[in-house]
Design a protein around this motif. Sequence first.
Motif, PDB file in Angstrom:
ATOM      1  N   PHE A   1       0.831  -1.211   0.000  1.00  0.00           N
ATOM      2  CA  PHE A   1       0.000   0.000   0.000  1.00  0.00           C
ATOM      3  C   PHE A   1       0.862   1.255   0.000  1.00  0.00           C
ATOM      4  CE2 PHE A   1      -1.968   3.442   2.450  1.00  0.00           C
ATOM      5  CZ  PHE A   1      -3.090   3.693   1.665  1.00  0.00           C
ATOM      6  N   LEU A   2       1.908   1.267   0.843  1.00  0.00           N
ATOM      7  CA  LEU A   2       2.787   2.427   0.919  1.00  0.00           C
ATOM      8  C   LEU A   2       3.497   2.671  -0.412  1.00  0.00           C
ATOM      9  CD1 LEU A   2       4.348   1.820   4.456  1.00  0.00           C
ATOM     10  CD2 LEU A   2       2.806   3.686   3.828  1.00  0.00           C
ATOM     11  N   GLN A   3       3.876   1.598  -1.081  1.00  0.00           N
ATOM     12  CA  GLN A   3       4.549   1.745  -2.372  1.00  0.00           C
ATOM     13  C   GLN A   3       3.618   2.332  -3.426  1.00  0.00           C
ATOM     14  OE1 GLN A   3       5.907  -2.335  -2.543  1.00  0.00           O
ATOM     15  NE2 GLN A   3       8.045  -1.726  -2.193  1.00  0.00           N
ATOM     16  N   ILE A   4       2.353   1.961  -3.367  1.00  0.00           N
ATOM     17  CA  ILE A   4       1.363   2.559  -4.275  1.00  0.00           C
ATOM     18  C   ILE A   4       1.280   4.070  -4.030  1.00  0.00           C
ATOM     19  CG2 ILE A   4      -1.121   2.681  -4.806  1.00  0.00           C
ATOM     20  CD1 ILE A   4      -1.229  -0.339  -4.251  1.00  0.00           C
ATOM     21  N   GLU A   5       1.494   4.458  -2.763  1.00  0.00           N
ATOM     22  CA  GLU A   5       1.471   5.880  -2.400  1.00  0.00           C
ATOM     23  C   GLU A   5       2.839   6.544  -2.608  1.00  0.00           C
ATOM     24  OE1 GLU A   5      -1.333   7.607  -1.176  1.00  0.00           O
ATOM     25  OE2 GLU A   5      -2.313   5.788  -1.924  1.00  0.00           O
ATOM     26  N   ASN A   6       3.703   5.885  -3.414  1.00  0.00           N
ATOM     27  CA  ASN A   6       5.027   6.424  -3.788  1.00  0.00           C
ATOM     28  C   ASN A   6       5.996   6.550  -2.616  1.00  0.00           C
ATOM     29  OD1 ASN A   6       4.388   6.784  -6.593  1.00  0.00           O
ATOM     30  ND2 ASN A   6       3.174   8.586  -6.019  1.00  0.00           N
ATOM     31  N   THR A   7       5.860   5.638  -1.646  1.00  0.00           N
ATOM     32  CA  THR A   7       6.798   5.570  -0.522  1.00  0.00           C
ATOM     33  C   THR A   7       7.884   4.546  -0.842  1.00  0.00           C
ATOM     34  OG1 THR A   7       5.047   6.110   1.050  1.00  0.00           O
ATOM     35  CG2 THR A   7       7.056   5.123   1.942  1.00  0.00           C
ATOM     36  N   THR A   8       9.148   4.979  -0.826  1.00  0.00           N
ATOM     37  CA  THR A   8      10.266   4.067  -1.049  1.00  0.00           C
ATOM     38  C   THR A   8      10.538   3.292   0.240  1.00  0.00           C
ATOM     39  OG1 THR A   8      11.253   5.598  -2.625  1.00  0.00           O
ATOM     40  CG2 THR A   8      12.682   3.878  -1.738  1.00  0.00           C
ATOM     41  N   ILE A   9      10.645   1.976   0.136  1.00  0.00           N
ATOM     42  CA  ILE A   9      10.837   1.137   1.313  1.00  0.00           C
ATOM     43  C   ILE A   9      12.254   0.573   1.326  1.00  0.00           C
ATOM     44  CG2 ILE A   9      10.029  -0.868   2.611  1.00  0.00           C
ATOM     45  CD1 ILE A   9       7.972   1.381   2.450  1.00  0.00           C
ATOM     46  N   TYR A  10      12.988   0.906   2.388  1.00  0.00           N
ATOM     47  CA  TYR A  10      14.344   0.399   2.584  1.00  0.00           C
ATOM     48  C   TYR A  10      14.327  -0.724   3.613  1.00  0.00           C
ATOM     49  CZ  TYR A  10      15.684   4.784   0.305  1.00  0.00           C
ATOM     50  OH  TYR A  10      15.799   5.815  -0.585  1.00  0.00           O
ATOM     51  N   ALA A  11      15.095  -1.760   3.337  1.00  0.00           N
ATOM     52  CA  ALA A  11      15.205  -2.889   4.262  1.00  0.00           C
ATOM     53  C   ALA A  11      16.625  -2.976   4.800  1.00  0.00           C
ATOM     54  CB  ALA A  11      14.847  -4.190   3.558  1.00  0.00           C
ATOM     55  N   THR A  12      16.773  -3.230   6.086  1.00  0.00           N
ATOM     56  CA  THR A  12      18.098  -3.487   6.645  1.00  0.00           C
ATOM     57  C   THR A  12      18.439  -4.955   6.401  1.00  0.00           C
ATOM     58  OG1 THR A  12      17.063  -3.904   8.796  1.00  0.00           O
ATOM     59  CG2 THR A  12      17.932  -1.694   8.400  1.00  0.00           C
TER      60      THR A  12
ATOM     61  N   GLU B   1      15.423 -10.190  15.781  1.00  0.00           N
ATOM     62  CA  GLU B   1      16.763 -10.160  16.352  1.00  0.00           C
ATOM     63  C   GLU B   1      17.671 -11.277  15.844  1.00  0.00           C
ATOM     64  OE1 GLU B   1      14.031  -8.333  19.513  1.00  0.00           O
ATOM     65  OE2 GLU B   1      13.916  -9.916  18.021  1.00  0.00           O
ATOM     66  N   GLY B   2      17.124 -12.458  15.627  1.00  0.00           N
ATOM     67  CA  GLY B   2      17.946 -13.583  15.197  1.00  0.00           C
ATOM     68  C   GLY B   2      17.848 -13.907  13.716  1.00  0.00           C
ATOM     69  N   LYS B   3      16.649 -13.731  13.144  1.00  0.00           N
ATOM     70  CA  LYS B   3      16.401 -14.167  11.770  1.00  0.00           C
ATOM     71  C   LYS B   3      16.390 -13.029  10.757  1.00  0.00           C
ATOM     72  CE  LYS B   3      13.534 -17.978  13.478  1.00  0.00           C
ATOM     73  NZ  LYS B   3      12.171 -18.564  13.481  1.00  0.00           N
ATOM     74  N   GLY B   4      16.314 -11.814  11.232  1.00  0.00           N
ATOM     75  CA  GLY B   4      16.238 -10.696  10.312  1.00  0.00           C
ATOM     76  C   GLY B   4      14.842 -10.550   9.717  1.00  0.00           C
ATOM     77  N   ILE B   5      14.775  -9.891   8.567  1.00  0.00           N
ATOM     78  CA  ILE B   5      13.508  -9.664   7.887  1.00  0.00           C
ATOM     79  C   ILE B   5      13.107 -10.916   7.124  1.00  0.00           C
ATOM     80  CG2 ILE B   5      12.343  -8.269   6.122  1.00  0.00           C
ATOM     81  CD1 ILE B   5      14.375  -6.034   6.769  1.00  0.00           C
ATOM     82  N   ARG B   6      11.836 -11.273   7.202  1.00  0.00           N
ATOM     83  CA  ARG B   6      11.350 -12.442   6.475  1.00  0.00           C
ATOM     84  C   ARG B   6      11.552 -12.250   4.971  1.00  0.00           C
ATOM     85  NH1 ARG B   6       5.679 -12.908   9.618  1.00  0.00           N
ATOM     86  NH2 ARG B   6       6.059 -10.662   9.636  1.00  0.00           N
ATOM     87  N   GLN B   7      11.842 -13.352   4.292  1.00  0.00           N
ATOM     88  CA  GLN B   7      12.209 -13.273   2.884  1.00  0.00           C
ATOM     89  C   GLN B   7      11.109 -12.677   2.017  1.00  0.00           C
ATOM     90  OE1 GLN B   7      15.415 -14.109   1.881  1.00  0.00           O
ATOM     91  NE2 GLN B   7      14.765 -13.006   0.029  1.00  0.00           N
ATOM     92  N   ASP B   8       9.856 -13.011   2.309  1.00  0.00           N
ATOM     93  CA  ASP B   8       8.781 -12.470   1.475  1.00  0.00           C
ATOM     94  C   ASP B   8       8.659 -10.956   1.631  1.00  0.00           C
ATOM     95  OD1 ASP B   8       7.820 -12.800   4.106  1.00  0.00           O
ATOM     96  OD2 ASP B   8       5.742 -12.886   3.422  1.00  0.00           O
ATOM     97  N   ILE B   9       8.990 -10.457   2.813  1.00  0.00           N
ATOM     98  CA  ILE B   9       8.994  -9.011   3.033  1.00  0.00           C
ATOM     99  C   ILE B   9      10.198  -8.384   2.337  1.00  0.00           C
ATOM    100  CG2 ILE B   9       9.155  -7.176   4.764  1.00  0.00           C
ATOM    101  CD1 ILE B   9       6.481  -8.616   4.809  1.00  0.00           C
ATOM    102  N   LEU B  10      11.351  -9.027   2.501  1.00  0.00           N
ATOM    103  CA  LEU B  10      12.587  -8.519   1.902  1.00  0.00           C
ATOM    104  C   LEU B  10      12.462  -8.427   0.383  1.00  0.00           C
ATOM    105  CD1 LEU B  10      15.416  -7.649   2.861  1.00  0.00           C
ATOM    106  CD2 LEU B  10      16.175 -10.000   2.479  1.00  0.00           C
ATOM    107  N   ASN B  11      11.784  -9.394  -0.198  1.00  0.00           N
ATOM    108  CA  ASN B  11      11.670  -9.458  -1.663  1.00  0.00           C
ATOM    109  C   ASN B  11      10.936  -8.266  -2.269  1.00  0.00           C
ATOM    110  OD1 ASN B  11      13.017 -11.883  -1.704  1.00  0.00           O
ATOM    111  ND2 ASN B  11      11.174 -13.150  -1.847  1.00  0.00           N
TER     112      ASN B  11
END
Length: 245
Positions: free
Chosen positions: A166-177, A202-212
Amino acid sequence: MKYIESTQNKQIKEHAKLLQKKERDRSGLFLVEGHHMIEEAIAANCLKEIYLLEGEDNFTDLEPIFCSQQVINKLSSQNSNAKIIGVCTKPDIQPEKFDVVLLLDGIQDPGNVGTILRSAYAFGVDYVYLSKDCADIYNPKTLQSSQGAIFHIGTMNTDLYDTIRFLQIENTTIYATSLHEPYKNLQDVKPKLPYGLVLGNEGKGIRQDILNICDMSIKIEMDTFESLNVATACSICLYTLKHAS
């Protein structure tokens, strides 16, 4: 002047249940303790009731309920003897703009979540989205770590995947650590508003589907350790992105 001496008092027993998440969710209330947290609750117009240790001065405009130390301790989540406990309503904060948002994916430690909220407020984040498996923002440890930031910044538990889309549709750039290539060094990122930052477990980081689905991965340049505590990483990223030109 009302005074409660017994921990078996019905009112005390009911409010002691607010130390449990399910009761906080049911009632929309939560407990805070300590002078600073009470002041923050007052500033946010969220303070509903106060329990004050007998003999202590009341610095609020509310009529206090004076209590014995045993009663105060029953309402306290800390091991040390507290002097004041506040019953608060959950704040409903809706910012006018969403220039900078923070998205938390599965962060489990309440202390980390609270420290992240504190940094988010300090560095001008407009809103914080939390996945539904994050630590509860009204957990006593989260509240204490936030140092009252919870009263000043909007939050929501949500489906992060749908929210990012939704945020991307609103032209928000999303950065992932992320520690995994491809990524861009944090110092080389020059964000334009609006943008969002995703922080992971803390241990696994960002889930892959989110990172993608994030627009770019960024990494903090370090001389020795490969990774940092997530709350520390959050502060560094927010500060750096805020002052990037």
